[in-house]
Structures are given as C-alpha cells and as structure tokens.
Scaffold this motif. Structure first.
Motif, PDB file in Angstrom:
ATOM      1  N   GLN A  40      24.456  -5.058   6.604  1.00 22.57           N
ATOM      2  CA  GLN A  40      25.416  -3.956   6.594  1.00 22.57           C
ATOM      3  C   GLN A  40      24.753  -2.642   7.006  1.00 22.57           C
ATOM      4  N   GLU A  41      23.540  -2.396   6.514  1.00 23.53           N
ATOM      5  CA  GLU A  41      22.806  -1.186   6.899  1.00 23.53           C
ATOM      6  C   GLU A  41      22.448  -1.220   8.374  1.00 23.53           C
ATOM      7  N   PHE A  42      22.146  -2.417   8.893  1.00 24.06           N
ATOM      8  CA  PHE A  42      21.806  -2.576  10.303  1.00 24.06           C
ATOM      9  C   PHE A  42      23.005  -2.221  11.189  1.00 24.06           C
ATOM     10  N   LYS A  43      24.187  -2.664  10.788  1.00 23.01           N
ATOM     11  CA  LYS A  43      25.400  -2.375  11.573  1.00 23.01           C
ATOM     12  C   LYS A  43      25.675  -0.873  11.605  1.00 23.01           C
ATOM     13  N   THR A  47       0.834  -1.201   0.000  1.00 30.82           N
ATOM     14  CA  THR A  47       0.000   0.000   0.000  1.00 30.82           C
ATOM     15  C   THR A  47       0.873   1.258   0.000  1.00 30.82           C
ATOM     16  N   LEU A  48       2.050   1.126   0.591  1.00 29.51           N
ATOM     17  CA  LEU A  48       2.986   2.251   0.676  1.00 29.51           C
ATOM     18  C   LEU A  48       4.252   1.897  -0.111  1.00 29.51           C
ATOM     19  N   PRO A  49       4.335   2.219  -1.393  1.00 30.20           N
ATOM     20  CA  PRO A  49       5.513   1.891  -2.196  1.00 30.20           C
ATOM     21  C   PRO A  49       6.597   2.965  -2.077  1.00 30.20           C
ATOM     22  N   PHE A  50       7.839   2.565  -2.305  1.00 28.32           N
ATOM     23  CA  PHE A  50       8.976   3.482  -2.307  1.00 28.32           C
ATOM     24  C   PHE A  50       9.661   3.423  -3.670  1.00 28.32           C
ATOM     25  N   PRO A  51      10.215   4.550  -4.118  1.00 35.58           N
ATOM     26  CA  PRO A  51      10.781   4.580  -5.473  1.00 35.58           C
ATOM     27  C   PRO A  51      12.090   3.817  -5.630  1.00 35.58           C
ATOM     28  N   THR A  52      12.889   3.650  -4.547  1.00 38.23           N
ATOM     29  CA  THR A  52      14.186   2.990  -4.659  1.00 38.23           C
ATOM     30  C   THR A  52      14.292   1.837  -3.668  1.00 38.23           C
ATOM     31  N   GLN A  53      15.173   0.874  -3.989  1.00 36.26           N
ATOM     32  CA  GLN A  53      15.404  -0.259  -3.098  1.00 36.26           C
ATOM     33  C   GLN A  53      16.158   0.158  -1.845  1.00 36.26           C
ATOM     34  N   ASN A  54      16.985   1.193  -1.943  1.00 39.37           N
ATOM     35  CA  ASN A  54      17.775   1.629  -0.784  1.00 39.37           C
ATOM     36  C   ASN A  54      16.881   2.057   0.375  1.00 39.37           C
ATOM     37  N   GLN A  55      15.734   2.653   0.052  1.00 41.47           N
ATOM     38  CA  GLN A  55      14.817   3.065   1.124  1.00 41.47           C
ATOM     39  C   GLN A  55      14.231   1.857   1.842  1.00 41.47           C
ATOM     40  N   TYR A  56      13.898   0.818   1.093  1.00 42.54           N
ATOM     41  CA  TYR A  56      13.421  -0.412   1.725  1.00 42.54           C
ATOM     42  C   TYR A  56      14.501  -1.018   2.615  1.00 42.54           C
ATOM     43  N   ILE A  57      15.752  -1.006   2.126  1.00 44.94           N
ATOM     44  CA  ILE A  57      16.850  -1.579   2.902  1.00 44.94           C
ATOM     45  C   ILE A  57      17.040  -0.813   4.207  1.00 44.94           C
ATOM     46  N   LYS A  58      16.987   0.519   4.142  1.00 50.19           N
ATOM     47  CA  LYS A  58      17.157   1.330   5.352  1.00 50.19           C
ATOM     48  C   LYS A  58      16.041   1.083   6.355  1.00 50.19           C
ATOM     49  N   HIS A 109      13.811  -1.458  11.315  1.00 52.44           N
ATOM     50  CA  HIS A 109      12.811  -2.391  11.838  1.00 52.44           C
ATOM     51  C   HIS A 109      13.500  -3.546  12.555  1.00 52.44           C
ATOM     52  N   LEU A 110      14.592  -4.034  12.003  1.00 48.84           N
ATOM     53  CA  LEU A 110      15.348  -5.111  12.640  1.00 48.84           C
ATOM     54  C   LEU A 110      15.905  -4.656  13.984  1.00 48.84           C
ATOM     55  N   TYR A 111      16.354  -3.411  14.046  1.00 49.39           N
ATOM     56  CA  TYR A 111      16.873  -2.855  15.296  1.00 49.39           C
ATOM     57  C   TYR A 111      15.770  -2.762  16.348  1.00 49.39           C
ATOM     58  N   LEU A 112      14.582  -2.337  15.927  1.00 50.47           N
ATOM     59  CA  LEU A 112      13.477  -2.183  16.880  1.00 50.47           C
ATOM     60  C   LEU A 112      12.956  -3.523  17.394  1.00 50.47           C
ATOM     61  N   GLN A 113      13.092  -4.567  16.595  1.00 51.62           N
ATOM     62  CA  GLN A 113      12.610  -5.874  17.022  1.00 51.62           C
ATOM     63  C   GLN A 113      13.563  -6.562  17.999  1.00 51.62           C
ATOM     64  N   LYS A 114      14.781  -5.983  18.119  1.00 52.25           N
ATOM     65  CA  LYS A 114      15.766  -6.508  19.072  1.00 52.25           C
ATOM     66  C   LYS A 114      16.039  -7.992  18.843  1.00 52.25           C
ATOM     67  N   CYS A 115      16.269  -8.325  17.586  1.00 53.23           N
ATOM     68  CA  CYS A 115      16.526  -9.718  17.249  1.00 53.23           C
ATOM     69  C   CYS A 115      17.689  -9.792  16.266  1.00 53.23           C
ATOM     70  N   ASN A 116      18.216 -10.980  16.089  1.00 54.32           N
ATOM     71  CA  ASN A 116      19.282 -11.184  15.129  1.00 54.32           C
ATOM     72  C   ASN A 116      18.736 -11.095  13.708  1.00 54.32           C
TER      73      ASN A 116
END
Length: 944
Positions: A780-783, A728-739, A744-751
C-alpha cells in the motif's frame, strides 16, 4: 462407600465427624482464603516498597562510593604532600650534617696552619669560624632530635629558637673579601703554607677539596636555608600547626640572606667546585669554568630509569642542568642536559597519574622531564628555567650566528623547526592478543605527518642506532622488562612523554640525513627534510589573490591534507579556500606520484600482498590492491577515488573490524601493513577493508553534495540499506521502516517481494508481525509513493541547473583540484532521472534519524550510573555534537551540543559540560577525538 466411578464418597455423618461437634468445620479454609486474598491485594504495594527500598539502597551505595572516591583522592594528595615534605626535611638535615662536618674540618685546618701564619692572619682568614661551629653544631643536634619524621610534628620551633642567632654570619660575610685577599697573599709569600694547602687538597678525608672550597661553605649555607624553607612552606597546609612557625622562620632567613648577599653573588659561583666533585667524573669534563656560573638549585621530581617518580635536586648552571638524587649523604648522578640557544621548556598536558609535567629540552635532543607537586610550582620553576635559557640565548647569540654561517643557516633553521608531540593512544587486536600504538605528530616548519609507533618498534630503532652510531647521544628510551607493567597506566603515560622526545632527538641529529633507513623505520618519507621547500613551491604555484596554506598534513607520496588555511580578509579568498579540509592532489607539491598499479609493475610479485576493499554496491566485485610495506591508507583512498570518480572523498574512510568486533577507523597516515601486525606480509589469506562514509553534515549540505555527484548518491544509498538491514541504523517506529521499504522496492524496479522487504526491515522487527501483514502495508505504501512520483514527472519543469548545485557552488563545496581518471576497474553506472529523486528521498528519510548521523562507540561511565541508571553507554559523535545513548540504543540519555572541554587520556576520555565532568572508559579515545575535531571543523566552516 464408593460411587459409580469407584471414588470414595463420604456421607453426612462422616462429614460431620470430620468437623467435630456435629457441624461442618470449614473455618480454617475460610481464614486461609481470606489471608491469601489480602496477600494478593498487598503484593503490588509490597513490590513497590521493595523496589523503592532497593533503589534507595542503590542510591546510598552510589553516594557512599562517590564520598569514598572523593576522600581517597584527598588522602592520596595528602600522602603525596607529606612524602615531599619528608624529602625536604631530610634534605635540610642531611645537608646540615655535611655542613657541620666541613666546619669541623676548617677548625682542624685552622689549628694546623698556626706554625706558618701569625695570629692576625689566622683571624683574618678564618674570621669567626668558631662561632659558626658553636651555633650550627647544637642546631644539627636539634634537627636530628626531630627525627623520625611525623606528619604533624613541629619543626618550626626548633629553627625559630636559633634563627635570630644566625646573624653572626654577618661578621663572616663582612670579612670574607679580606679573608680571600689575605689567603692569596699568604699563599704567594709562604712556600711551606703553599705546600701544605697543595697536599691538603689530595687528602681523602678532606674530600679532595681545597681551602677555598671549605671557606665558601658558610656563604652558601644561608641561601640554602632560604630555598629549603620556602619549598617546605609551599607544601605545608595553612591549617598545619607548624605553618605559622615556618613562615616566621622564612622571614628571618630572608632578611639575613638579603642583607648578607648583596655583594656575595660572585662567591656563590664557588658552588661549582662541589658540583664538579659530585658529577664531574660522570660528565667526563671539568665543570669549573670561568664562563660558567652557578645560579641556583631546585628541589623537584623526575622519572628514573624504570619510569618511577623520584625526588631529586636540580643544580642550575648558566649552560647546564644536572639532576642528582641524594643517597647516603651523597648526590648520585641521574641525568643532565646542556643548554644552548635552541633549548626551551615544553609544557605537557596532565595525565591521569602524571601531572604538573614539563620538559627541559637541551642540545642533541637531550631532555629532562620534571614533575612538580602543584601547578603553581610548575609555573614558577618553568619561568626560572626560561629566564636562564633566555640569558643563554643572549650570551651565545654571536657564537650561534657564526656557527650558522659555517654549517649553513638553513639546516639549523630547519632543525629548530622540528616539533614532535604525542596525539593519543590506540589499542589494536592481533589474533588473541592486543597491543598499543602511540600516535605521534611530527612537524618540520609547517608540514606535519602522523606516525603510528609501537614501543617495541622504537626499541628496535634505538638498538639499531646504538649499535651503528655508538658515539651519538640521544634521548634514549627506558625499557622496563617487568611483564606486570606492560599495561600499567603510569608506564603508558611515561612512554607517551618519552617517545616524542626520542623521535625528536633523532630527527634533529645529522644521522637520518646519512641513513635513510631510520626515516623509513619511523614511517617518514626519504625527502622529510625537503618538505618545507616543497610546501613553499606549492604556495608559489597557486594563482589568484588567495593565500596558500600555512599548515600541511603530509602523506607520502601521493596526497596531502590541508587542515588550516590563512584565508585572508576578503570574502572571495575565503570562498576559494573552502576545500581546506579536502584531500588535494599533491602532484604539484610532491614530485613523485606512484599509484599502486605502477608499484605492482615495478615491484616483484613476492614483495606484494593483496588486500580486498569491499563496498556496498551490489554486483560490483571487491577491488584488490597490491600493498607494499610502506603503502598508506591514503594511497588506497586515492585509487578508490579514481575508480569511482568521486568528486569529494574527505568524508569517506577505510575501516576494519578487530577481534572484539569493534569498528577501527583508519587514519590516512597509517601504514596498512602495520594494521595487521607483523604477520601480514606472510599471510596467505587476503585481508579485507571496508570503504564507507563516516562524516555526515546537516541535511541541506548533504543534499547539495548528493545533487552534484551521482556516485556519492549511489554509494550512500546502498550503505544505508546495509546498515538498516544489520540493525546498525535503527528507527523508532515501524512506519519509517515501511516507508523506506516502499522506496527501496520502487528503486529496485521489481514486483512486491518479501526478499526485498527483508533488505530493509531487520529480522527482529519482521518477527513481530505476520508475513502477510508486511506484504500488505508495504504494498500500500509502495502504491502511494509510486503515484506521487508519477505526479512529479507530469509536472516536472526542465531547468538548466538544480538549485542545490547552485547553492553548493556558492558554499564552495566543489573541489577544483580533483581530476578524475579512467582506470582498469569498472565504473559505477550513472543514475537515470527516475532513480535520482527517489534515492535522494530515501537518503533524506535516513538522515532525519538521529542514529544515522552518529558514529557510535561503546564506553563505560561509572560516574554516570546515578544519572543515567546504567554505566555501559553508547557515545555518538555527530555534526550536532555528542550524544549519550543507553547500551540497548533505545533512548538518548544526554545531548552535549557544546562541551566545555574534551580531553583524551590513555584508557579514557573526559568531557566537561554543564559544570560537570564525566569520565568515559574506552580504548578508542583517539578515534573519538579525531572525529570530534573533524566535525567541529566542518561545522565551523559551514557556519562561516
């Protein structure tokens, strides 16, 4: 011979023979190869030429369609004009035929009274009657010779040839006063003559008229010519060959009329006798009254009992308007309204088919819908009726004051303040069928409420009133049983006009005060007539220098929404009232404040139905509510606010999906049971609603609201995660999804987990790369993100209050009226400091995306095919304005920041900007307009 593989092999001689003439003949193959190579070279240019020709052909077809629509529109306007011209000319000829017949009767009477009257008396009473007959009889023959009507046939020369001779009416007018005096004297002195006149009025051939009614006919005739010619000239094009002739004829009759009628006003009132003859029986009363005056008559159009436009004549009296349709040289009664000091003309916006509309409102809720040919006609005739009503008010002022003192001036004042208007139309789906809901706004004084009514629902209320209160008169709805007309645009537009009049006629009567069932069926509270006093109590209870709200949008029984407020001149007053569009606790306004939990205790279990309200927070069970027949959407929102302890809820809504997978945004005033049709009460399956943020402000204001409310932050975060996942909410570039996946991975506090990545990156994008690629780039973006957050923690300075909260308070974004209460439901867990900043960063990244701040609607715009290259578009409503996207949502076609106009019609909306108008076909016009108005209100307030 054969080779070792068993294949046939030709020797040189055999090969030579194949070519002939002792040589290898391969010229044909070379030629074909060369032609093929040339074709390969020319193919791109040929494809380009074919594409260009195809595009050119499409452009020609689009231009041809535009020209056709333009010419067809002109053709329809001309056809409408010619039909109306024919109606006027028919009226002229028919009335002339009746007039000549009446003159003939007068001549017969003149010959019969010679036995009782002398020559001098006859000449005095009948004057130059024979001259008038000798003039009008050939005039009638000339008019009848004009038939049949043709568009460019000349009528002007026929009238113009005899118009100067109508000055013979001077003689008749000059002697009319003496004629009436002599007639009265003869009636008093001659008994036989008196008996003859008495018997004459009972003769059927004389249409049961007395001699005075016949003698006044010539006095009334010249003004009639004047009115008809004036109307005919208005609807004749200046390029019409008859325009000049008609103009000259009108000037001649105007002069005759002005000269003759200086002292004839009191005699024109004798037209009442004719009107009484035509319509007195239908109205069950004598229309000839010493206090009632005949003023004029107008040629106009109205809606018949089948909601079809018909041409009629409106007879305007000092306290009464009667509509008659001419049939077979007689007027057939259509409808009428009596006028009083509360009457008035209501202007109606143009619809797609019904245009130049206004409504004359009379007593007891009765009304007449007028449809004029041009906007100028509408303005002129509305002004005439308003002047008549104003005179009626002045004349009846003393009578009204005396009546008010007897019946209670407060009641009359309230009834006079009831206003009902149509806001729009909404289409809904139930099982495999669809139905239409008319959105009606009801106001009493300055308290307003929306009603969502089906036409069938109004018919049931009408039948109930007719059966229980047969003597009361209302503006009854006209029911058309033809199935083909149920979706007809003209039928829908006529109902949008009729339903508000029907509701208003009920509310201004005294029946709803006695029968509360009617208010309940309409969706109004039982204390509807007491709401103005409740609103005044709310104003008086407010402390401080600020003023109370002038307009309340009321939803019974738990809340009210203040739309507009008179802030006063001081800035402090303005800041204290910044929450004018917020939902305010109405316990101070409404004495009854029953929650849904309390309703469950007080009501029988079989009378309640459970609905499920879902939200996006994981590990939170959906809330179940017990819904009554009169439970509003706002009642559920009220409980959700208490459950979540949200400080602001104005930008959150409930919504559902219909059978066509379209988002249906629920209005606060809507009855939840009505959303699911009549089968809702008997349904065993639980119904689902969704709680979601719908209105977005600019990034700074959104951050301010997030800083002040952890619950809001968590709700919005998980809502955005879900919207991204389902595309429903698309983004124009893949880099935005990666970021976003890294945050989101950081907020979930998981590996690192591919399942977590799938919660952010849609499947359509994931399939473009290998799984290992996504794991690598997200890791890499997560780190990098985790490292930046660790650096922020080490340099963090403790402050008493965040700057965003201070800014929000200065803008007045906090509501001091909301008080959170503990409930039996689970609370949303508070956020720790490690989660708050990353969550705000995640939300901020989403808010930068243009799609995030849009509410999107599928529309069709045929006019935009040439400009946009397609007609199926996506229309978005946001804080920035209106956006038009391609149907695939891969690009923005147009940005409309400041539309010149925004109009909603049944089945489509019309937006004007940059000097152009675009028509977007949609059945969600009311939702689009509501969101647009809400965004404009938020934007204007924040600018202030």
């Amino acid at each position: 011979m054969k080779n070792k593989y068993g294949q046939v092999q030709l020797n040189n001689k055999q090969i030579m023979k194949v070519g002939g003439r002792g040589a290898l003949d391969n010229t044909g193959n070379k030629t074909k190869k060369k032609e093929f190579q040339i074709q390969l070279i020319d193919q791109p240019s040929q494809n380009k030429n074919q594409l260009a020709q195809t595009n050119l052909q499409k452009k020609k077809e689009i231009a041809a369609k535009k020209i056709y629509r333009f010419l067809y529109k002109i053709y329809k306007q001309k056809e409408k004009q010619h039909r109306y011209r024919k109606f006027i000319i028919d009226e002229l000829i028919n009335t002339e035929r009746n007039y000549v017949h009446d003159l003939k009767i007068l001549i017969v009477i003149q010959s019969q009274v010679r036995q009782w009257l002398n020559k001098q008396q006859i000449e005095m009473i009948f004057n130059n009657l024979q001259q008038l007959y000798d003039l009008n009889s050939p005039f009638l023959q000339d008019l009848e010779g004009f038939l049949p009507y043709k568009r460019y046939k000349l009528l002007g020369p026929i009238i113009k040839g005899l118009a100067p001779f109508f000055k013979v009416y001077f003689t008749y007018y000059e002697g009319f006063n003496k004629a009436m005096t002599t007639l009265k004297q003869c009636i008093n002195e001659k008994e036989d003559f008196r008996k003859y006149l008495k018997n004459m009025s009972q003769i059927k051939d004389y249409n049961n008229q007395d001699i005075e009614s016949f003698l006044i006919k010539p006095v009334q005739r010249i003004p009639k010519y004047n009115l008809l010619l004036l109307d005919l000239l208005k609807h004749t094009d200046k390029i019409h060959p008859d325009y000049k002739n008609l103009s000259e004829c009108l000037e001649l009759f105007k002069k005759i009329n002005d000269d003759n009628n200086q002292n004839m006003d009191r005699f024109l009132s004798s037209k009442l006798f004719d009107i009484d003859k035509w319509f007195g029986t239908k109205l069950n009363q004598k229309l000839v009254n010493s206090k009632r005056k005949y003023i004029t008559e107008l040629l106009t159009s109205t809606l018949d009992q089948h909601n079809k436009v018909i041409n009629v004549t409106a007879f305007i009296l000092s306290d009464l308007v009667i509509i008659g349709e001419r049939q077979d040289n007689q007027y057939q009664y259509v409808q009428s309204v009596f006028l009083d000091e509360r009457s008035g003309c209501l202007d109606v916006e143009n619809q797609q088919h019904l245009q130049n509309i206004y409504i004359l409102q009379g007593i007891n809720g009765q009304s007449i819908t007028f449809i004029e040919q041009t906007p100028q006609d509408k303005i002129e005739k509305m002004a005439k009726l308003q002047n008549i009503i104003q005179e009626c008010k002045v004349q009846s002022k003393y009578t009204f004051q005396r009546l008010a003192s007897r019946q209670g001036s407060e009641v009359n004042f309230q009834l006079n303040k009831i206003k009902v208007t149509a806001l729009g139309l909404d289409e809904r789906q139930e099982n495999l069928s669809s139905y239409k809901v008319y959105i009606i706004e009801v106001g009493i004084d300055e308290v307003f409420q929306k009603l969502f009514l089906r036409f069938s629902q109004c018919i049931k209320i009408q039948e109930y009133i007719k059966k229980k209160y047969p003597k009361h008169q209302f503006h009854y709805l006209k029911q058309n049983t033809t199935i083909s007309l149920l979706n007809d645009q003209k039928e829908i537009e006529s109902r949008m006009i009729a339903i508000p009049l029907f509701v208003q006629s009920i509310l201004i009567s005294d029946i709803p005060r006695q029968d509360l069932q009617i208010l309940k069926d309409l969706g109004l509270p039982e204390n509807f007539y007491e709401l103005p006093s409740k609103a005044n109590e709310f104003r008086n209870q407010r402390n401080g220098p600020q003023k109370g709200p002038d307009r309340f949008s009321y939803v019974s029984p738990t809340r009210t929404l203040i739309k507009t407020v008179d802030y006063g001149n001081d800035s402090q007053s303005f800041q204290n009232n910044q929450c004018n569009r917020r939902l305010l606790s109405a316990s101070s306004l409404i004495s009854r404040n029953i929650t849904l939990v309390e309703e469950k205790k007080n009501k029988k279990e079989k009378d309640t139905i459970q609905i499920i309200v879902n939200h996006a927070i994981p590990q939170e069970k959906p809330w179940e509510f017990n819904i009554q027949n009169n439970t509003k959407v706002l009642h559920v929102l009220d409980q959700i606010q208490k459950i979540l302890q949200l400080k602001e809820i104005y930008d959150f809504k409930l919504y559902i999906f219909d059978n066509k997978s379209r988002v249906k945004i629920l209005q606060n005033d809507e009855n939840i049971c009505d959303l699911f049709g009549d089968s809702f009460i008997f349904a065993k399956k639980k119904k689902e609603l969704w709680f979601k943020k719908l209105l977005y402000q600019d990034l700074d204001n959104e951050k301010s609201l997030l800083q002040s409310d952890n619950t809001r932050m968590k709700l919005l975060y998980y809502q955005l995660v879900r919207d991204i996942q389902i595309s429903t909410l698309p983004f124009p570039t893949q880099n935005q999804y990666i970021k976003l996946a890294a945050i989101h991975l950081y907020l979930q506090k998981c590996n690192l987990s591919y399942d977590v990545i799938q919660q952010i990156i849609p499947a359509t994008i994931l399939q473009l790369k290998q799984r290992e690629y996504w794991n690598c780039v997200v890791n890499q973006e997560f780190k990098d993100f985790k490292s930046s957050m660790d650096n922020q923690k080490s340099t963090k300075v403790e402050i008493n209050e965040p700057q965003e909260i201070v800014k929000a308070k200065q803008k007045g974004l906090f509501s001091s009226f909301i008080q959170s209460t503990q409930t039996q439901f689970s609370k949303v867990e508070n956020l720790d400091s490690d989660q708050k900043n990353p969550m705000i960063q995640f939300i901020s990244e989403c808010l930068k995306n243009d799609f995030c701040i849009q509410q999107l609607f599928q529309v069709v715009c045929k006019e935009a095919l040439q400009q946009f290259g397609e007609q199926n578009l996506v229309l978005g409503i946001s804080y920035q304005g209106i956006r038009l996207y391609s149907s695939s949502k891969d690009r923005i076609w147009e940005k409309i920041d400041q539309p010149q106009s925004f109009n909603v019609f049944p089945g489509f909306i019309e937006i004007a900007y940059k000097g152009k108008k675009f028509k977007f076909e949609t059945n969600q016009g009311f939702q689009i307009q509501s969101l647009f108005d809400e965004y404009q209100s938020i934007k204007y307030q924040n600018q202030e």
